[in-house]
Design an enzyme around this catalytic site. Structure first.
Site, mmCIF file in Angstrom:
data_model
loop_
_atom_site.group_PDB
_atom_site.id
_atom_site.type_symbol
_atom_site.label_atom_id
_atom_site.label_comp_id
_atom_site.label_asym_id
_atom_site.label_seq_id
_atom_site.Cartn_x
_atom_site.Cartn_y
_atom_site.Cartn_z
ATOM 1 N N ILE A 13 15.386 -39.809 -12.118
ATOM 2 C CA ILE A 13 15.982 -39.025 -11.030
ATOM 3 C C ILE A 13 14.500 -38.705 -10.161
ATOM 4 O O ILE A 13 14.425 -38.627 -9.066
ATOM 5 C CB ILE A 13 16.724 -38.009 -11.372
ATOM 6 C CG1 ILE A 13 18.018 -38.586 -11.998
ATOM 7 C CG2 ILE A 13 17.338 -37.083 -10.209
ATOM 8 C CD1 ILE A 13 18.644 -37.746 -12.605
ATOM 9 N N LEU A 82 12.173 -31.337 -13.173
ATOM 10 C CA LEU A 82 13.060 -32.316 -13.698
ATOM 11 C C LEU A 82 12.900 -32.786 -15.303
ATOM 12 O O LEU A 82 13.557 -33.702 -15.958
ATOM 13 C CB LEU A 82 13.371 -33.468 -13.044
ATOM 14 C CG LEU A 82 13.845 -33.210 -11.665
ATOM 15 C CD1 LEU A 82 12.711 -33.384 -10.518
ATOM 16 C CD2 LEU A 82 14.941 -34.517 -11.050
ATOM 17 N N THR A 136 22.218 -30.441 -16.073
ATOM 18 C CA THR A 136 23.305 -31.494 -16.232
ATOM 19 C C THR A 136 24.607 -30.895 -16.186
ATOM 20 O O THR A 136 24.892 -29.711 -16.795
ATOM 21 C CB THR A 136 23.132 -32.418 -17.335
ATOM 22 O OG1 THR A 136 24.223 -32.991 -17.994
ATOM 23 C CG2 THR A 136 22.766 -31.388 -18.497
ATOM 24 N N ASP A 137 25.615 -31.489 -15.936
ATOM 25 C CA ASP A 137 27.121 -30.970 -16.016
ATOM 26 C C ASP A 137 27.490 -30.983 -17.519
ATOM 27 O O ASP A 137 28.697 -30.426 -18.102
ATOM 28 C CB ASP A 137 28.240 -31.775 -15.442
ATOM 29 C CG ASP A 137 28.087 -33.294 -15.732
ATOM 30 O OD1 ASP A 137 27.380 -33.660 -16.510
ATOM 31 O OD2 ASP A 137 29.176 -33.927 -15.373
ATOM 32 N N GLU A 138 26.709 -31.626 -18.550
ATOM 33 C CA GLU A 138 27.033 -31.685 -19.856
ATOM 34 C C GLU A 138 27.020 -30.247 -20.572
ATOM 35 O O GLU A 138 27.390 -30.335 -21.687
ATOM 36 C CB GLU A 138 26.253 -32.773 -20.584
ATOM 37 C CG GLU A 138 26.452 -33.949 -20.033
ATOM 38 C CD GLU A 138 25.607 -35.200 -20.781
ATOM 39 O OE1 GLU A 138 25.505 -35.328 -21.989
ATOM 40 O OE2 GLU A 138 25.326 -36.124 -20.101
ATOM 41 N N TYR A 162 21.514 -32.809 -27.133
ATOM 42 C CA TYR A 162 21.041 -32.824 -25.677
ATOM 43 C C TYR A 162 21.468 -31.672 -24.845
ATOM 44 O O TYR A 162 20.851 -30.961 -24.095
ATOM 45 C CB TYR A 162 21.101 -34.058 -24.952
ATOM 46 C CG TYR A 162 20.965 -34.344 -23.501
ATOM 47 C CD1 TYR A 162 19.794 -33.944 -22.674
ATOM 48 C CD2 TYR A 162 22.019 -34.477 -22.459
ATOM 49 C CE1 TYR A 162 19.726 -33.825 -21.375
ATOM 50 C CE2 TYR A 162 21.798 -34.479 -21.222
ATOM 51 C CZ TYR A 162 20.795 -34.007 -20.528
ATOM 52 O OH TYR A 162 20.638 -34.288 -19.163
ATOM 53 N N LYS A 166 19.764 -28.298 -22.808
ATOM 54 C CA LYS A 166 19.673 -27.929 -21.492
ATOM 55 C C LYS A 166 20.301 -26.768 -21.253
ATOM 56 O O LYS A 166 20.251 -26.249 -20.185
ATOM 57 C CB LYS A 166 20.559 -29.184 -20.761
ATOM 58 C CG LYS A 166 19.760 -30.593 -20.748
ATOM 59 C CD LYS A 166 18.429 -30.501 -19.751
ATOM 60 C CE LYS A 166 18.737 -30.172 -18.452
ATOM 61 N NZ LYS A 166 17.232 -30.444 -17.734
#
Ligand code: NAD
Ligand code: TYD
Length: 356
Positions: A13, A82, A136-138, A162, A166
């Site tokens: 990204i 990022l 992230t949406d995670e 992960y 985040k």
């Protein structure tokens, strides 16, 4: 002139964000700070590497002293962060490297920016500055009810090492905004796909394996759902939020584009059969159901109305068009894929930058 530090700009990204900023804003000075881990590849930026407003810096965000020196040397106005360890499967086998880069690295970067900016006049040194954390949406966990979407108000419930790392880094960024009044902004995006995607992630791995007639490992029953967004649309959203997002706010980014993994793999097989001149159905025979990922999140789906309504961003590409472009890119860039899968690029660039 604005000076912007983009971290992780040699990754998937980040490379699209660097390219967008370098080409769209010739009046900005763009620094790309990247450690060049296995996921960082300067070949992703070969078309802009000689641009007069672009500088690459090899460095590790887990090194606080390095960051302090960098901020003393470079008058950074904005950070777009990022750099991260980004693959869930790797986080299951080696969680500590995720803690180090994603948590410790982010706090190091916050400290370096805070101290450098505050040194120019306390809280007033924050004026005109901006620290943007790309996430992230995670962090929201896994959806089980088909009517549910992740909004900016959804409570954090990370399920993998992960996403836990985040989530922790998101919390630290917000804590620095609250405690030290740092000018922070965040975004949480759904799964990206497109050129430069490292072939350990679902879409590029499948393209690579289909082309090479290798098994297509689908975890579990292939019923897990992801919401896919073309990477250039994510880079456009980052541009929008960096310039127009309200400080202290979080924006969810997504494509309203949910796919079950097995349906997506079948679609890729069919696109690849057509592109490679194989009879329809040939590549799908490579699909192999394998042991499920530990703690595999069932479904991610983003409600992106806030960024659409408040900042006017929307995805520009339909999925089928984006997927065709992506497949074409991988088929036309076989050398990139071969280098990345053999690790050649890493030793090449490591020797190139060893003495910086
Ligand atoms: P990536 O793994 O492709 O790239 C990460 C980059 O960070 C690499 O260039 C790597 O060399 C660099 N890096 C890693 N550790 C570093 C360190 N210690 N110091 C300096 N640089 C380091 O990741 P990506 O998929 O491009 O993701 C970029 C960011 O966007 C991450 O923060 C990720 O959490 C987030 N994100 C990714 C997705 C996705 O679908 N890929 C979706 C939403 C958010
Ligand atoms: P991935 O691309 O690793 O992204 P994330 O885990 O961050 O969503 O995986 C996307 C989905 O594809 C996820 O549900 C796991 C699944 N998957 C497979 O079925 N096989 C694979 O080989 C990979 C890498 C992923």
């Amino acid at each position: 002139m604005k000076t912007i530090l983009i971290t992780g700009g040699a990754g998937f990204i980040g490379s699209h964000v660097v390219r967008l900023f370098v080409t769209k804003y010739p009046e900005y000075r763009i620094y790309n700070l990247d450690k060049l881990t296995y996921a960082g590849n300067l070949a992703n930026l070969s078309d802009i590497e000689d641009a007069p407003n672009y500088t690459f810096i090899k460095g590790d965000i887990t090194d606080a002293k390095f960051l302090e020196d960098l901020f003393a040397e470079v008058p950074v106005d904005g950070v777009i962060h990022l750099a991260a360890e980004s693959h869930v499967d790797r986080s299951i086998t080696d969680p500590m490297s995720f803690v180090m880069t994603n948590v410790v690295g982010t706090v190091n970067l916050l400290n370096a920016a805070k101290n450098a900016w505050a040194a120019t006049g306390g809280v007033s040194g924050f004026e005109g500055k901006r620290f943007y954390h790309v996430s992230t949406d995670e962090v929201y966990g896994s959806l089980h009810n088909p009517d549910e979407f992740f909004t900016e108000e959804t409570p954090y419930d990370p399920q993998s090492p992960y996403s836990a790392s985040k989530a922790a880094s998101d919390h630290f960024v917000r804590a620095y905004g609250n405690t030290y009044k740092m000018p922070v902004v965040l975004s949480n995006c759904s799964n990206n796909y497109g050129p430069n995607h490292f072939p350990e992630k679902l879409i590029p791995l499948m393209i690579h394996n289909i082309r090479n007639n290798k098994p297509l490992p689908v975890y579990g029953k292939g019923e897990n759902v992801r919401d896919w967004l073309y990477v250039v649309d994510h880079a456009r959203a980052i541009d929008t939020i960096f310039h127009n997002g309200n400080l202290g706010e979080t924006y969810n980014i997504g494509g309203f584009n949910e796919w079950r993994n097995i349906d997506l793999v079948n679609l890729l097989c069919s696109i690849m059969d057509r592109k490679l001149g194989r009879p329809e159905g040939t590549s799908a025979q490579l699909i192999t159901y394998v042991t499920d990922r530990a703690g595999h999140d069932l479904r991610y789906a983003i409600d992106a109305h806030k960024i659409m309504n408040e900042l006017g961003w929307e995805p520009s590409l339909q999925f089928e068009e984006g997927l065709e472009k992506t497949v074409d890119w991988f088929l036309n860039n076989q050398e990139w894929l071969d280098n990345v899968t053999s690790g050649n690029y890493q030793s090449y660039y490591e020797s190139m930058y060893a003495n910086r």
